[in-house]
Scaffold this motif. Structure first.
Motif, short mmCIF file in Angstrom:
data_model
loop_
_atom_site.label_atom_id
_atom_site.label_comp_id
_atom_site.label_asym_id
_atom_site.label_seq_id
_atom_site.Cartn_x
_atom_site.Cartn_y
_atom_site.Cartn_z
N PRO A 22 35.11 41.35 31.03
CA PRO A 22 35.82 40.58 32.07
C PRO A 22 35.26 39.16 32.21
N GLY A 23 36.14 38.23 32.42
CA GLY A 23 35.74 36.83 32.57
C GLY A 23 36.93 36.00 33.02
N PRO A 24 36.78 34.70 33.08
CA PRO A 24 37.88 33.82 33.52
C PRO A 24 39.16 34.00 32.72
N ASP A 25 39.04 34.14 31.39
CA ASP A 25 40.23 34.30 30.55
C ASP A 25 41.01 35.55 30.93
N PHE A 26 40.29 36.66 31.08
CA PHE A 26 40.93 37.92 31.43
C PHE A 26 41.60 37.83 32.80
N ALA A 27 40.89 37.25 33.76
CA ALA A 27 41.43 37.14 35.12
C ALA A 27 42.69 36.30 35.14
N VAL A 28 42.71 35.20 34.40
CA VAL A 28 43.87 34.32 34.38
C VAL A 28 45.07 35.00 33.71
N VAL A 29 44.82 35.68 32.59
CA VAL A 29 45.91 36.38 31.90
C VAL A 29 46.49 37.48 32.79
N LEU A 30 45.63 38.22 33.45
CA LEU A 30 46.09 39.27 34.35
C LEU A 30 46.92 38.70 35.48
N LYS A 31 46.47 37.61 36.06
CA LYS A 31 47.20 36.95 37.15
C LYS A 31 48.58 36.51 36.69
N VAL A 32 48.64 35.84 35.54
CA VAL A 32 49.91 35.34 35.02
C VAL A 32 50.84 36.48 34.64
N ALA A 33 50.30 37.52 34.02
CA ALA A 33 51.11 38.65 33.58
C ALA A 33 51.77 39.37 34.76
N LEU A 34 51.11 39.36 35.91
CA LEU A 34 51.64 40.06 37.08
C LEU A 34 52.62 39.22 37.89
N THR A 35 52.62 37.92 37.66
CA THR A 35 53.45 37.05 38.51
C THR A 35 54.46 36.21 37.75
N GLN A 36 54.42 36.25 36.41
CA GLN A 36 55.29 35.41 35.60
C GLN A 36 56.00 36.25 34.55
N PRO A 37 57.08 35.71 33.96
CA PRO A 37 57.74 36.42 32.85
C PRO A 37 56.78 36.62 31.68
#
Length: 212
Positions: A22-37
């Motif tokens: 886990p790190g910034p990259d993972f957190a950002v991808v998870l955030k985008v995947a849950l809120t964006q197409p």
């Protein structure tokens, strides 16, 4: 040739452990995947992969040694990363249920909440480019694992592999997280996950400053 394969195997194994943690990259991808197409999450993942090339280039040029011999330069990177992650995190914890209406295969119901492909790519690129964890990884890689005698061409190929493998890893993660079955299961509390990941990003940002 044996040394080259040994180096590559070591690099591949170390990279697998690094990219899966886990790190910034993972957190950002998870955030985008849950809120964006899905396509935006994939562009973000590609941006993260391309961002790896920043670290590869300065490592090949020997600039990474500056991080070891010039502490203030690395401190500047830490602060830049902390401010950027703090900004993303604050935006994430302000997530509303509107973000749940994003369609996986088409445009969002509210166009104002949908990122552009360029914005998604930029988010991933900057997040990885400023990631001090990645900087330390490449500093260790090019000073400990990779021999100074290794040809520049091979070092470049290592870098291309790392960028490609990273991008593919997060693209696969994006596809998984945006799968309709997964989305249906988490749709009712996706905005809470978004807020949680925003909190994680804020904690990461603050930990960078505290550890400094």
């Amino acid at each position: 040739m044996t040394n080259v394969w040994l180096e590559f195997t070591t690099i591949a194994l170390v990279h697998l452990l690094a990219v899966a943690s886990p790190g910034p990259d993972f957190a950002v991808v998870l955030k985008v995947a849950l809120t964006q197409p899905r396509r935006i999450a994939i562009y973000t993942s590609i941006g993260i992969g391309v961002g790896i090339l920043i670290h590869v280039i300065y490592s090949l040029l020997g600039i990474n040694i500056l991080f070891k011999t010039t502490p203030w330069l690395y401190q500047v990177l830490l602060w830049c990363c902390a401010v950027y992650l703090l900004y993303i995190g604050i935006n994430a914890i302000q997530a509303s249920k509107q973000s749940e209406n994003v369609s996986l295969q088409g445009p969002a119901s509210n166009e104002s909440t949908t990122m552009s492909a360029a914005a998604g790519f930029k988010l991933g690129f900057i997040t990885n480019g400023l990631n001090p964890k990645a900087s330390l990884f490449f500093l260790s890689l090019f000073t400990v694992v990779i021999e100074p005698s290794t040809p520049l061409m091979m070092k470049s190929l290592y870098g291309i592999y790392l960028a490609t493998a990273t991008g593919l890893w997060f693209c696969m993660l994006s596809v998984l997280l945006t799968h309709p079955i997964v989305q249906r299961k988490i749709q009712s509390y996706a905005h809470w996950i978004d807020r949680f990941m925003g909190g994680i990003l804020i904690v990461i940002a603050l930990s960078l400053v505290v550890n400094w």
